[in-house]
Design an enzyme around this catalytic site. Structure first.
Site, PDB file in Angstrom:
ATOM      1  CE1 TYR A   1       4.709 -73.549  13.037  1.00 55.38           C
ATOM      2  CE2 TYR A   1       6.924 -74.153  13.586  1.00 55.38           C
ATOM      3  CZ  TYR A   1       5.912 -73.218  13.408  1.00 55.38           C
ATOM      4  OH  TYR A   1       6.228 -72.045  13.624  1.00 55.38           O
TER       5      TYR A   1
ATOM      6  CG  ASP B   1       8.890 -72.114  16.021  1.00 50.81           C
ATOM      7  OD1 ASP B   1       7.944 -71.425  17.112  1.00 50.81           O
ATOM      8  OD2 ASP B   1       8.890 -71.481  14.981  1.00 50.81           O
TER       9      ASP B   1
ATOM     10  CG  ASP C   1       3.034 -71.583  15.418  1.00 54.80           C
ATOM     11  OD1 ASP C   1       2.100 -72.034  15.460  1.00 54.80           O
ATOM     12  OD2 ASP C   1       3.427 -70.565  14.479  1.00 54.80           O
TER      13      ASP C   1
ATOM     14  NE  ARG D   1       8.098 -69.126  10.205  1.00 57.61           N
ATOM     15  CZ  ARG D   1       6.830 -68.919  10.143  1.00 57.61           C
ATOM     16  NH1 ARG D   1       5.984 -69.482  10.849  1.00 57.61           N
ATOM     17  NH2 ARG D   1       6.460 -67.917   9.396  1.00 57.61           N
TER      18      ARG D   1
ATOM     19  CD  GLU E   1      10.802 -65.760  17.147  1.00 60.02           C
ATOM     20  OE1 GLU E   1       9.908 -64.946  17.282  1.00 60.02           O
ATOM     21  OE2 GLU E   1      11.745 -65.985  17.350  1.00 60.02           O
TER      22      GLU E   1
ATOM     23  CD  GLU F   1       2.496 -68.373  17.192  1.00 58.27           C
ATOM     24  OE1 GLU F   1       3.229 -67.778  17.106  1.00 58.27           O
ATOM     25  OE2 GLU F   1       2.238 -69.500  16.619  1.00 58.27           O
TER      26      GLU F   1
ATOM     27  CG  HIS G   1       9.597 -78.973  15.272  1.00 56.69           C
ATOM     28  ND1 HIS G   1       9.338 -79.282  16.848  1.00 56.69           N
ATOM     29  CD2 HIS G   1       9.910 -77.759  15.484  1.00 56.69           C
ATOM     30  CE1 HIS G   1       9.453 -78.219  17.344  1.00 56.69           C
ATOM     31  NE2 HIS G   1      10.117 -77.247  16.582  1.00 56.69           N
TER      32      HIS G   1
END
Length: 907
Positions: free
Chosen positions: A296, A82, A80, A298, A84, A7, A343
């Site tokens: 990570y 997740d 990432d 989030r 998103e 990203e 996670h």
């Protein structure tokens, strides 16, 4: 050589270092596609078909990936881990397929890693998978819901509530929390109560403090002593009796560490300990993650990988010794409602690396890493062992009893490294008591408690956040003290406590907390003052409107249930189009019903709903809705582009207005004095305080007025200052070339102006200090005007000096500076100028914050408008007989091919 897409360029740089020259690592720079901000992007008539568009700034990134695939026919999506991130991978795959960059024989795989370390990246590359479509469908449902609410509810707000900006599915619920807390505060009635404490001395000369718990043989509750008379009797009851130590009880106790961080708890703790906002916290955490220092950031998960637990235990043993390592590893389970995105917790990737060894220069990153590192180690450390002691002191007749509490730390355990912060004021049970023996007399100390009273009243705080009044009852020997308290309303939310409450209700997700809190501030529905969130009047009006006309859609349970349904979709247990259909059926009906209402009907409904807050009872018993200025008009709720206010129904004859939360008996006007027979008054307007000469009459509908300049407070205004403002513009003198030089306040601040006889238009030069309007002399004024004429647009002259130099952009290079602008301070990088949000001082701007604002600004830049191709002149008619042939040729011409090709290129 496979093409790996992540990203951000910072992440690409780190991963490229681990993968080496066998891979081409490129960045997508976040999302590459989004729904165009116009009607029809979600087609509710055709099974909620969604029309995606590649962003202007993203086209070059998509093209770079497409070009790389021409040489390397393998794509690895490593965004990432997740929802998103899964969506970005899906968007990339779809966009590249439309461009025909992904062919039938192009291998496409998806890899995820929770940390950017060589081991994590290498392991991920060995375990590829396909894009997780249930996760993508949950994203599609969420994005469609947000679009349907925003693009259908916002226009209703614009039409019915002038000044309202927009409404969001989750942001509106978050705003409701803040508004309802403010209404609870306004409706709160304080209750007086008293507490009594005494200072004793042991036979060994050591002092300790105890509080009254029993009076007249009855156990006292917190509010039982409700007035000064009862407090005085309690003090006399204590001082008139011989007291002794009735019991001393020591009990062992353990205190266990807190769980490791997830997104919400990290934001809460960073706010408590450093005053960092949610966006600031996540920006710093993002940098740490991309640099490979933490996992990570989030996540809803608080579990830790077995190898990380082992590493933490080894690091604890090496640093603090084997006594600090518990016999077995600690295991944590998530208690958050609707927990998903399960996670790992947020933890360091290397447990041996503390903040002093970190290779980062930014203070925010260093502080945040230190917090994460300490919390992670502490969560696997031994419990702290305490000894809690309770001492009861009483009289022989058992009419009076006092209690002293304290504790001793026998083994600090995890507390050696870290203790969690608290939102509330801590208890007083942490004091250490001296040696006290059962049966010995409890003698009053010779030390006076008056100093403690002075300190308490000065700090205006005691236990449980109650304020201390400037009133106390002190015994004759000054060792017994009664203090007056008043119960306090619930505190306003901070960003940390708001996130905590949203998490408890199951509203929002880790990836959305920061953006939700930021959005309601950017829309000016909420402002932040001393780290507390306070609703603006327009935010309050929007909330009341939604509660009256769309109550279901700002309901806490409804929003949490919708999140739960989205979780079922992400788990592959639900159909996202069924979810959308069910939502849209009821929501569209509510929109249609409300759209038919007139503005007056909406205001009447809101006026009725807000009546208890807008028109509280008056002390004299008069009608609270009668205008206090004219005495005949009825007060009504009104709206403007700045929000709601209360105004008189006799407008324009009576111009009385006040804020929604203003005093109903105070018009906000203040007469400062008279000048030449005119009344000079200070008034409160919707756009701020101003001074006025005279009153509005039929002959004089616009009397002279002047707004208070920035930095001038209404409390300090007097007649002299008001007349000075009303005398503007000030004539400084005659310019050497002819013409008056004048100073004044304008729309953009203080300025001077001059028009020479040969000039068609006057020349304006800005002043930095508002006081210069009244103090600047001729020499300086002529100099400023000369500079302005020599450099009218501020170009070609001396470059403006930055307020603060932040250094090189970490991703793209080039200096990033904080500048002083016409409309306030801003961040400048190359051709991007990003406004600094309200409430942030230029000196507090960090590189992380600046990069985030620059990215947001760059993403919002509109596409450059292409010049329309000149229309071809119609062909000259040669002969009437050739007309049919010309028509036939035009019909067969493939005019649709060129636009179709353009559309394909734009993807």
């Amino acid at each position: 050589m496979p093409v790996v897409v992540v990203e951000s360029p910072a992440k690409a740089k780190t991963i490229n270092k681990y993968l080496g020259s066998n891979y081409t690592v490129l960045a997508s720079y976040g999302h590459v596609r989004d729904l165009p901000p116009k009607d029809g992007s979600v087609d509710t008539e055709h099974d909620f078909d969604m029309k995606w568009e590649v962003g202007t700034d993203s086209r070059k990134h998509v093209k770079a990936i497409a070009d790389a695939l021409k040489d390397d026919n393998e794509l690895i999506l490593a965004t990432d881990p997740d929802r998103e991130g899964e969506a970005i991978s899906w968007h990339l795959q779809e966009a590249l397929t439309k461009r025909r960059s992904i062919k039938k024989d192009t291998p496409v795989s998806r890899v995820v890693f929770n940390a950017i370390t060589k081991a994590a990246v290498t392991e991920a590359m060995q375990n590829p998978r396909q894009v997780d479509m249930p996760l993508v469908e949950a994203y599609l449902a969420r994005r469609a819901l947000d679009y349907l609410v925003g693009f259908n509810l916002s226009p209703v707000l614009w039409r019915k509530l002038p000044g309202a900006k927009s409404a969001g599915r989750v942001q509106s619920v978050c705003l409701r929390l803040i508004v309802e807390r403010e209404m609870d505060i306004e409706a709160f009635n304080p209750r007086e109560y008293w507490s009594v404490k005494a200072l004793f001395e042991t036979p060994r000369g050591q002092e300790f403090e105890a509080r009254l718990t029993v009076l007249a043989g009855n156990k006292l509750d917190k509010h039982d002593l409700s007035n000064v008379t009862q407090a005085e009797l309690a003090v006399q009851a204590i001082t008139s009796r011989a007291l002794s130590v009735q019991s001393v009880e020591a009990k062992p106790a353990n205190r266990n560490p807190s769980a490791p961080f997830m997104t919400s708890t990290l934001q809460q703790e960073a706010s408590r300990k450093f005053g960092m906002g949610a966006r600031q916290t996540m920006s710093a955490a993002q940098r740490l993650y991309e640099a490979g220092y933490i996992t990570y950031m989030r996540t809803d998960g608080i579990d830790m990988a077995p190898e990380a637990v082992t590493a933490a235990r080894e690091a604890i043993k090496d640093r603090y010794g084997a006594d600090y390592v518990p016999d077995s590893p600690r295991v944590y389970k998530n208690k958050a409602k609707n927990a998903q995105e399960a996670h790992e917790c947020i933890r360091p990737t290397d447990m041996t690396l503390d903040a002093s060894q970190l290779k980062v220069s930014e203070a925010d990153q260093r502080k945040l890493y230190d917090l994460i590192w300490k919390r992670t180690l502490a969560c696997q450390m031994a419990a702290a062992r305490l000894e809690r002691t309770t001492v009861d002191i009483g009289s022989e007749d058992r009419q009076v009893a006092l209690r002293a509490t304290g504790q001793v730390v026998l083994f600090d355990g995890f507390m050696r490294v870290y203790e969690e912060g608290r939102d509330d004021v801590a208890d007083e049970d942490d004091k250490r008591l001296p040696q006290i023996m059962q049966g010995e007399p409890a003698k009053f100390a010779k030390t006076s408690l008056s100093d403690q009273f002075t300190k308490a009243t000065g700090e205006a705080q005691v236990t449980e956040g109650a304020k201390v009044a400037k009133e106390a009852v002190l015994s004759d020997n000054e060792s017994v003290l009664a203090l007056q308290h008043h119960t306090q309303p619930p505190p306003r939310y901070t960003e940390a406590t708001l996130v905590k409450r949203m998490e408890e209700l199951g509203i929002g997700r880790p990836s959305t907390y920061a953006s939700i809190v930021t959005t309601i501030q950017d829309r000016e529905y909420v402002r932040k003052d001393k780290n507390r969130l306070i609703p603006e009047e327009k935010g309050r009006i929007v909330t009341i409107f939604l509660l009256n006309f769309f109550r279901q859609y700002v309901g806490y349970d409804f929003t949490a249930d919708l999140e739960s349904q989205l979780d079922h979709v992400s788990a592959g247990e639900g159909d996202y189009k069924e979810l959308l259909n069910k939502f849209w059926r009821d929501f569209s009906a509510a929109i249609a019903e409300t759209s038919e209402l007139r503005i007056s009907e909406v205001l009447d409904k809101l006026d009725e709903a807000l009546a208890p807050q807008l028109y509280p009872p008056r002390e004299d018993g008069s009608d609270p809705r009668i205008c206090p200025k004219c005495g005949s008009g009825q007060l009504h709720l009104k709206t403007s582009r700045t929000g709601g206010f209360v105004g008189c129904g006799n407008y324009p004859e009576c111009r009385y207005t006040r804020p929604l939360n203003g005093d109903a008996d105070d018009s906000g006007d203040q007469v400062l004095g008279e000048d030449n027979g005119d009344e000079i008054s200070l008034k409160k307007g919707r756009f701020g305080p101003y001074v006025q000469r005279g009153e509005v009459t039929e002959e004089n509908k616009k009397p002279p007025r002047a707004s208070l300049p920035r930095g001038w407070s209404a409390e300090d205004m007097d007649l002299t200052k008001a007349l000075t403002l009303l005398s503007l513009p000030r004539e400084i003198g005659v310019h050497p070339e002819g013409g008056e030089i004048k100073s004044n306040f304008g729309r953009f601040g203080p300025y001077i102006m001059h028009q020479a006889p040969e000039e068609a238009k006057p020349v304006y030069a800005n002043l930095k200090d508002p006081n210069d309007v009244f103090e600047i002399g001729m020499n300086r004024a002529v100099e400023l005007l000369a500079e302005k004429r020599a450099n009218p647009r501020g170009r070609g002259g001396t470059a403006a000096k930055p307020l603060k130099e932040l250094g090189e952009h970490p991703e793209s290079g080039g200096p990033v500076n904080v500048m002083e602008g016409r409309y306030g301070p801003y961040v400048k990088w190359e051709k991007v100028n990003a406004t600094i949000p309200k409430g942030t001082e230029p000196a507090d701007v960090t590189m992380e914050l600046a990069v985030g604002w620059i990215a947001e600004k760059a993403a919002k830049k509109p596409a450059a408008k292409k010049k329309a191709a000149p229309k071809k002149k119609p062909a000259t008619k040669k002969a009437p007989a050739k007309k049919p042939a010309a028509k036939k040729t035009a019909t067969k011409k493939p005019v649709a091919k060129k636009p179709a090709a353009k559309a394909a290129d734009s993807e």
